[in-house]
Design a protein around this motif. Structure first.
Motif, short mmCIF file in Angstrom:
data_model
loop_
_atom_site.label_atom_id
_atom_site.label_comp_id
_atom_site.label_asym_id
_atom_site.label_seq_id
_atom_site.Cartn_x
_atom_site.Cartn_y
_atom_site.Cartn_z
N UNK A 22 46.87 32.48 51.65
CA UNK A 22 47.80 31.46 50.89
C UNK A 22 46.60 30.67 49.23
N UNK A 23 45.66 29.95 50.35
CA UNK A 23 45.04 28.75 49.08
C UNK A 23 44.41 29.58 48.40
N UNK A 24 43.40 30.72 48.66
CA UNK A 24 42.30 30.94 48.33
C UNK A 24 43.29 31.96 47.18
N UNK A 25 44.30 32.49 47.12
CA UNK A 25 44.93 33.38 46.32
C UNK A 25 45.88 32.23 45.21
N UNK A 26 45.72 30.97 45.76
CA UNK A 26 46.42 30.16 44.58
C UNK A 26 45.14 29.33 43.24
N UNK A 27 43.82 29.32 44.59
CA UNK A 27 43.15 28.83 43.70
C UNK A 27 43.28 30.36 42.38
N UNK A 28 42.40 31.29 43.48
CA UNK A 28 42.12 32.73 41.86
C UNK A 28 43.00 32.77 41.33
N UNK A 29 44.08 32.64 41.52
CA UNK A 29 45.38 32.98 40.28
C UNK A 29 44.77 31.99 39.40
N UNK A 30 44.93 30.60 39.58
CA UNK A 30 44.45 29.86 38.08
C UNK A 30 43.43 30.12 37.29
N UNK A 31 42.20 30.51 37.71
CA UNK A 31 40.63 30.78 37.61
C UNK A 31 40.32 31.65 36.92
N UNK A 32 41.42 32.90 37.61
CA UNK A 32 41.71 34.71 36.82
C UNK A 32 42.86 34.00 35.51
N UNK A 33 42.91 33.43 35.03
CA UNK A 33 43.53 32.11 33.75
C UNK A 33 42.99 31.60 33.18
N UNK A 34 42.69 30.58 34.10
CA UNK A 34 41.34 29.24 33.09
C UNK A 34 40.43 30.72 32.66
N UNK A 35 39.85 31.07 33.35
CA UNK A 35 38.10 31.48 33.15
C UNK A 35 38.63 32.82 32.92
N UNK A 36 39.16 33.72 32.72
CA UNK A 36 38.79 34.89 32.30
C UNK A 36 40.06 35.22 30.77
N UNK A 37 41.56 35.29 31.19
CA UNK A 37 42.61 35.56 30.34
C UNK A 37 42.33 34.25 29.34
N UNK A 38 42.27 33.07 29.14
CA UNK A 38 42.69 32.11 28.13
C UNK A 38 41.50 32.16 27.44
N UNK A 39 40.06 32.68 27.40
CA UNK A 39 38.95 31.84 26.73
C UNK A 39 39.32 33.65 25.54
N UNK A 40 39.97 34.66 26.03
CA UNK A 40 40.38 35.72 25.76
C UNK A 40 41.34 36.07 24.65
#
Length: 196
Positions: A22-40
């Motif tokens: 669960x903690x891994x998923x929480x962290x990854x959801x944020x960074x999927x957005x922040x690191x990939x979706x947001x810049x694009x």
């Protein structure tokens, strides 16, 4: 950063309980957005801005991602922790912070597309009515939630690093808005409603 979390979690960590995932998923959801979706999806004033943001935060993020990944992949939690007030409140703060951050980013993105111009505009609506930088506020609330939900020193250190970044950025942005716009709302604060 996503690769670092996976690498540390799966190759370095030793605990594979439900909460660890669960903690891994929480962290990854944020960074999927922040690191990939947001810049694009964001419309920056220059094509190099998103690259500069990524490179500027690369080394500190590697350190903090490592210590958080190390913690969540080695910490042992009782299954009853799902009912612990720290888990419930921390999860709620994480979700509310994520939604606030994402909403504010989309609102700012929309301002860049006003009639095809490249000018700057005063954002209104939602948390923009009380703070100049609800995107930073949302992310800070998210990481406070992370600290609470993981109940860890690693989470606290990460949240303090984020606060040390968001406080001066929001102050700078707030001051810039006030200098640029004569009619900027006087009741808005920089980051924390009614306080700062």
């Amino acid at each position: 950063m996503l690769w670092l979390m996976y690498f540390v979690f799966f190759l370095y960590g030793s605990v594979r309980g439900p909460l660890n995932f669960v903690f891994l998923a929480m962290f990854l959801i944020h960074y999927l957005h922040r690191g990939i979706i947001h810049p694009l999806t964001m419309r920056y004033s220059s094509a190099t801005v998103s690259l500069g943001i990524t490179l500027g935060g690369f080394f500190p993020n590697c350190i903090y991602h490592f210590i958080n990944a190390d913690f969540i992949s080695n910490a042992i939690f009782d299954v009853d922790y799902f009912y612990d007030p720290r888990f419930i409140l921390g999860s709620l703060l994480f979700i509310v912070g994520y939604i606030t951050n994402r909403w504010a980013d989309l609102k700012l993105r929309g301002l860049r597309n006003v009639q095809g111009t490249a000018g700057y505009y005063i954002p209104y609506g939602g948390m923009f009515e009380v703070v100049s930088c609800p995107n930073y506020l949302g992310e800070l609330v998210q990481w406070v939630g992370w600290t609470l939900v993981t109940w860890s020193l690693a989470g606290l250190v990460w949240t303090m690093f984020c606060a040390a970044t968001f406080i001066p950025r929001s102050y700078h942005n707030h001051r810039w808005y006030k200098q640029q716009f004569e009619l900027y709302p006087l009741n808005r604060k920089a980051l924390i409603p009614f306080i700062f």
